[in-house]
Design an enzyme around this catalytic site. Structure first.
Site, PDB file in Angstrom:
ATOM      1  N   HIS A   1       1.287   4.486   3.318  1.00 23.57           N
ATOM      2  CA  HIS A   1       1.928   3.351   3.990  1.00 23.57           C
ATOM      3  C   HIS A   1       1.090   2.972   5.212  1.00 23.57           C
ATOM      4  CE1 HIS A   1       5.050   0.915   5.904  1.00 23.57           C
ATOM      5  NE2 HIS A   1       5.623   0.882   4.726  1.00 23.57           N
TER       6      HIS A   1
ATOM      7  N   ASP B   1       8.940   3.177  -2.464  1.00 20.84           N
ATOM      8  CA  ASP B   1       8.803   2.837  -3.888  1.00 20.84           C
ATOM      9  C   ASP B   1       8.674   4.052  -4.789  1.00 20.84           C
ATOM     10  OD1 ASP B   1       6.981   0.187  -2.559  1.00 20.84           O
ATOM     11  OD2 ASP B   1       8.846  -0.031  -3.686  1.00 20.84           O
TER      12      ASP B   1
HETATM   13  C1  SDX Z   1       5.739  -1.316   0.616  1.00 23.77           C
HETATM   14  O1  SDX Z   1       4.349  -2.748   5.107  1.00 23.77           O
HETATM   15  C2  SDX Z   1       5.545  -2.398   4.705  1.00 23.77           C
HETATM   16  O2  SDX Z   1       6.436  -2.136   5.500  1.00 23.77           O
HETATM   17  C3  SDX Z   1       5.759  -2.417   3.199  1.00 23.77           C
HETATM   18  C4  SDX Z   1       7.064  -1.836   2.685  1.00 23.77           C
HETATM   19  C5  SDX Z   1       8.251  -2.690   3.060  1.00 23.77           C
HETATM   20  O3  SDX Z   1       9.369  -2.156   3.115  1.00 23.77           O
HETATM   21  O4  SDX Z   1       8.069  -3.928   3.202  1.00 23.77           O
HETATM   22  O5  SDX Z   1       7.252  -0.533   3.219  1.00 23.77           O
HETATM   23  C6  SDX Z   1       7.048  -1.752   1.164  1.00 23.77           C
HETATM   24  O6  SDX Z   1       4.936  -2.144   0.309  1.00 23.77           O
HETATM   25  C7  SDX Z   1       5.439   0.156   0.539  1.00 23.77           C
HETATM   26  C8  SDX Z   1       3.981   0.442   0.047  1.00 23.77           C
HETATM   27  C9  SDX Z   1       3.963   0.332  -1.468  1.00 23.77           C
HETATM   28  N1  SDX Z   1       2.590   0.410  -1.979  1.00 23.77           N
HETATM   29  C10 SDX Z   1       2.166   1.475  -2.663  1.00 23.77           C
HETATM   30  O7  SDX Z   1       2.826   2.501  -2.831  1.00 23.77           O
HETATM   31  C11 SDX Z   1       0.773   1.302  -3.253  1.00 23.77           C
HETATM   32  C12 SDX Z   1      -0.046   2.584  -3.019  1.00 23.77           C
HETATM   33  N2  SDX Z   1      -0.311   2.700  -1.573  1.00 23.77           N
HETATM   34  C13 SDX Z   1      -1.540   2.159  -1.090  1.00 23.77           C
HETATM   35  O8  SDX Z   1      -2.145   1.142  -1.804  1.00 23.77           O
HETATM   36  C14 SDX Z   1      -1.641   2.128   0.426  1.00 23.77           C
HETATM   37  O9  SDX Z   1      -1.174   3.332   0.908  1.00 23.77           O
HETATM   38  C15 SDX Z   1      -0.966   0.995   1.170  1.00 23.77           C
HETATM   39  C16 SDX Z   1      -1.386  -0.335   0.651  1.00 23.77           C
HETATM   40  C17 SDX Z   1       0.512   1.121   1.079  1.00 23.77           C
HETATM   41  C18 SDX Z   1      -1.381   1.102   2.636  1.00 23.77           C
HETATM   42  O10 SDX Z   1      -2.746   0.911   2.682  1.00 23.77           O
HETATM   43  P1  SDX Z   1      -3.555   0.875   4.086  1.00 23.77           P
HETATM   44  O11 SDX Z   1      -2.639   1.099   5.232  1.00 23.77           O
HETATM   45  O12 SDX Z   1      -4.396  -0.342   4.091  1.00 23.77           O
HETATM   46  O13 SDX Z   1      -4.426   2.168   4.001  1.00 23.77           O
HETATM   47  P2  SDX Z   1      -5.857   2.252   3.364  1.00 23.77           P
HETATM   48  O14 SDX Z   1      -5.882   1.505   2.073  1.00 23.77           O
HETATM   49  O15 SDX Z   1      -6.858   1.900   4.406  1.00 23.77           O
HETATM   50  O16 SDX Z   1      -5.940   3.816   3.029  1.00 23.77           O
HETATM   51  C19 SDX Z   1      -6.379   4.754   3.990  1.00 23.77           C
HETATM   52  C20 SDX Z   1      -6.991   5.881   3.168  1.00 23.77           C
HETATM   53  C21 SDX Z   1      -8.063   5.386   2.180  1.00 23.77           C
HETATM   54  O17 SDX Z   1      -8.962   6.451   1.926  1.00 23.77           O
HETATM   55  P3  SDX Z   1     -10.387   6.524   2.764  1.00 23.77           P
HETATM   56  O18 SDX Z   1     -11.045   5.151   2.589  1.00 23.77           O
HETATM   57  O19 SDX Z   1      -9.994   6.819   4.179  1.00 23.77           O
HETATM   58  O20 SDX Z   1     -11.128   7.638   2.073  1.00 23.77           O
HETATM   59  O21 SDX Z   1      -5.978   6.494   2.357  1.00 23.77           O
HETATM   60  C22 SDX Z   1      -6.291   6.296   0.975  1.00 23.77           C
HETATM   61  C23 SDX Z   1      -7.287   5.154   0.899  1.00 23.77           C
HETATM   62  O22 SDX Z   1      -8.107   5.257  -0.257  1.00 23.77           O
HETATM   63  N3  SDX Z   1      -5.037   5.974   0.310  1.00 23.77           N
HETATM   64  C24 SDX Z   1      -4.665   6.455  -0.879  1.00 23.77           C
HETATM   65  C25 SDX Z   1      -3.387   5.924  -1.112  1.00 23.77           C
HETATM   66  N4  SDX Z   1      -3.029   5.137  -0.090  1.00 23.77           N
HETATM   67  C26 SDX Z   1      -4.058   5.171   0.788  1.00 23.77           C
HETATM   68  N5  SDX Z   1      -5.274   7.288  -1.751  1.00 23.77           N
HETATM   69  C27 SDX Z   1      -4.594   7.561  -2.887  1.00 23.77           C
HETATM   70  N6  SDX Z   1      -3.348   7.099  -3.188  1.00 23.77           N
HETATM   71  C28 SDX Z   1      -2.724   6.275  -2.318  1.00 23.77           C
HETATM   72  N7  SDX Z   1      -1.508   5.805  -2.608  1.00 23.77           N
END
Ligand code: SDX
Length: 430
Positions: free
Chosen positions: A307, A365
Site C-alpha cells: 500500500h 483487497d
Molecule cells: C487500494 O491509496 C489507497 O488508499 C487505495 C485503497 C483505498 O481504499 O482507496 O487502499 C485501495 O487500492 C489498495 C491497494 C490495492 N492494490 C494492490 O493490492 C495491488 C498490489 N499492490 C501494489 O501494486 C502496490 O503495493 C501498490 C500499488 C498498492 C502501492 O504501490 P507504491 O506505493 O507505488 O509502491 P511501489 O510500487 O513503489 O513499491 C515499492 C516496492 C517496489 O519494490 P522495489 O522497486 O523497491 O524493489 O515494493 C514492491 C515494488 O516492486 N511491491 C511489491 C508489491 N507492492 C509493492 N512487490 C510484490 N508484491 C506487491 N504487492
C-alpha cells in the site's frame, strides 16, 4: 490553517522562506503554493508520494501505525458498532446522527433507490458479457442525462439531491449490472429492507422463488461497505476531486472515480487477488509465487498486498480476515481451501525479508474477495461492490472541495524533457 514556522529553501545563492503548515494529525507540510511565482521553480513529485493535494476533515490514515479514522472515529469501532447508512451520514455531514436524524436520512435514501425506468434501455446496449464495471461507469455518466435537475453544482440543494440520489441508486445500478450479465430480470428495490439486505435481494432474488436475506450475510456485507467507504486522497478520490475542480456535474465526477477504481493497482485488486489465490490453488505452490513477486524481472505482484500509505497492517484487512472466518463458518465452509491459501500466503509473506524491508502487508483487497465469493458474487462483481461502497466517500470529498471558497481548478505542471526548437522545413528538407 496558520503557519507557525518557515522552511528555508536555498537554491544557489538565493534563499526562499516557505511557510510550514501543521495539521491536526499527520506530517507537517511545506506550503509551496508561491514557489513558482516567487522562485520560478516547480516541485517534482510523480505519483504524489510526498504531496498533500488538499486540506480535509473527512478521513485520516496513519500508515505507520495502521490506523484509519472516519471523522475522527476508528474504523474498527464503526465496523463493529455502526451501520453503513449511519457511516454515510457521518462522512457526509461530519458527526454521528441522532436517532431522528438517522431515520430521516435513511428515509431520504430509501425513497430514491429506484432508477428512471428508461435507464433499463441503457443497460440493453451492452453485450451480456460486458464487465459490470464497464456498465456502471457508463450508467453513472448517463445519470446526468436522466437527473439533469440536480447537476448545478453552485446550488447546495442540487448538490444534496444529487448526493442522495447516487448513494441510493448505486446498489440498484450495480445489482442491475449483475442481473444483466447473468441474463436474469432486474429486481426492484424493496424499501422495507436495510441498505445491504436490499442489495442482496436485488442481486440474488429470482421471480420464481421467494428470497429471504440471511441476517449474518447482510451484516457482513454492511461491514464490507463500511470498510470501503472512504480512504483519504487515493487515486479514485483524487480523480473525483480533479474532475470536480473543473465544475463538472457530480454524476460525471463519480463516473470518473469509478473508471479510476477499476485499475488492478487500485480497486480492481480484489478481483485480481482472488484470481491469483485460485491460480496458486494450494499452499505448496506459494513459494513459487513469492519467488515471482520478488523477481524484479517479473511484473507479477502479490495482489492484495502492499500500500502507498500503510507500512503496517491495513486495519481493514484485519477486520476482513476475522469476517472471512465468521462468514465461511456461518455458511458451513470453514475449511474453504482458498481461505487456507490466503492465510498461509500472508503468514509466509509477512515473515519474508523482501516484504518486511519494503513493509508490504495485506491490504483491504486481500480478504474481501474471499468473503464476497462465499456470499455468492462472481469475481467481476467485487470492484463494482467496492465502487458502491466508495461512492459516499467520493461524494463527501467532492462536497468538501466544492464548498471550499478557495477552490481552484486542478492543473499540475510538468518537467518537459522533450525536443525544443525544431524547424519543420529543416526536418522535411534536410
Ligand atoms: C487500494 O491509496 C489507497 O488508499 C487505495 C485503497 C483505498 O481504499 O482507496 O487502499 C485501495 O487500492 C489498495 C491497494 C490495492 N492494490 C494492490 O493490492 C495491488 C498490489 N499492490 C501494489 O501494486 C502496490 O503495493 C501498490 C500499488 C498498492 C502501492 O504501490 P507504491 O506505493 O507505488 O509502491 P511501489 O510500487 O513503489 O513499491 C515499492 C516496492 C517496489 O519494490 P522495489 O522497486 O523497491 O524493489 O515494493 C514492491 C515494488 O516492486 N511491491 C511489491 C508489491 N507492492 C509493492 N512487490 C510484490 N508484491 C506487491 N504487492
Amino acid at each position: 490553517m496558520n503557519s507557525k514556522r518557515n522552511a528555508t529553501l536555498t537554491v544557489g545563492n538565493k534563499k526562499y522562506e516557505l511557510p510550514v503548515l501543521s495539521p491536526s494529525a499527520g506530517p507537517d507540510a511545506i506550503d509551496i503554493r508561491k514557489l513558482y511565482s516567487s522562485a520560478n521553480l516547480f516541485a517534482y513529485d510523480p505519483g504524489f508520494t510526498s504531496t498533500a493535494s488538499c486540506q480535509s476533515t473527512i478521513t485520516f490514515v496513519d500508515g505507520e501505525a495502521g490506523n484509519l479514522l472516519y471523522r475522527g472515529y476508528p474504523v474498527e469501532q464503526l465496523a463493529k458498532q455502526s451501520s453503513f447508512i449511519e457511516v454515510c451520514y457521518l462522512l457526509l455531514y461530519g458527526n454521528l446522527p441522532s436517532a431522528e436524524e438517522l431515520e430521516e436520512f435513511e428515509q431520504s435514501v430509501t425513497i430514491h433507490t429506484m432508477v428512471h425506468d428508461q435507464m433499463t434501455n441503457f443497460f440493453r446496449g451492452f453485450r451480456r458479457d460486458a464487465h459490470p464495471m464497464a456498465i456502471i461507469t457508463g450508467v453513472m455518466g448517463a445519470m446526468s442525462a436522466f437527473y439533469h435537475d440536480s447537476t448545478d453544482i453552485r446550488d447546495p440543494m442540487q448538490r444534496e439531491i444529487a448526493s442522495i440520489r447516487m448513494i441510493a441508486k448505486l446498489p440498484t445500478i450495480v445489482a442491475m449490472a449483475f442481473k444483466y450479465s447473468i441474463g436474469q430480470p432486474f429486481v426492484f428495490p424493496k424499501n422495507r429492507l436495510s441498505y445491504a439486505a436490499n442489495f442482496m435481494r436485488m442481486c440474488f432474488k429470482v421471480p420464481c422463488e421467494s428470497y429471504k436475506v440471511q441476517p449474518a450475510i447482510s451484516r457482513a456485507l454492511d461491514r464490507i461497505f463500511i470498510l470501503h467507504a472512504d480512504h483519504e486522497q487515493n487515486a479514485s478520490t483524487s480523480t473525483v476531486r480533479l474532475a470536480g475542480s473543473s465544475g463538472a456535474n457530480p454524476f460525471a465526477c463519480i463516473a470518473a472515480g469509478i473508471a479510476c477504481l477499476w485499475g488492478p493497482a487500485h480497486g480492481g485488486a480484489n478481483e485480481a487477488c482472488l484470481k491469483m489465490l485460485h491460480e496458486i490453488q494450494s499452499p505448496d505452490r506459494i513459494p513459487e509465487f513469492i519467488k515471482r513477486a520478488k523477481d524484479p524481472s517479473d511484473d507479477f505482484r502479490l495482489m492484495g498486498f502492499g500500500h502507498r500509505v500503510y507500512k503496517n497492517f491495513d486495519p481493514r484487512a484485519k477486520i476482513l480476515k476475522e469476517s472471512a472466518d465468521e462468514i465461511l463458518s456461518e455458511l458451513g465452509d470453514a475449511d474453504n481451501p482458498i481461505l487456507k491459501v490466503a492465510r498461509e500466503l500472508e503468514r509466509i509473506a509477512v515473515d519474508d525479508e523482501y516484504f518486511r524491508e519494503r513493509r508490504l502487508y495485506p491490504n483491504v483487497d486481500f480478504y474481501s474477495g474471499i468473503i464476497l465469493s462465499a456470499i455468492g458474487f462472481p469475481t467481476a462483481m467485487f470492484t463494482p461492490i467496492f465502487a458502491l461502497s466508495r461512492t459516499v466517500g467520493w461524494i463527501s470529498q467532492w462536497k468538501e472541495m466544492i464548498a471550499d471558497p478557495a477552490l481552484k481548478i486542478g492543473r499540475p505542471r510538468q518537467m518537459y524533457i522533450g525536443e525544443t526548437g525544431r524547424n519543420y522545413d529543416e526536418s522535411k528538407n534536410p
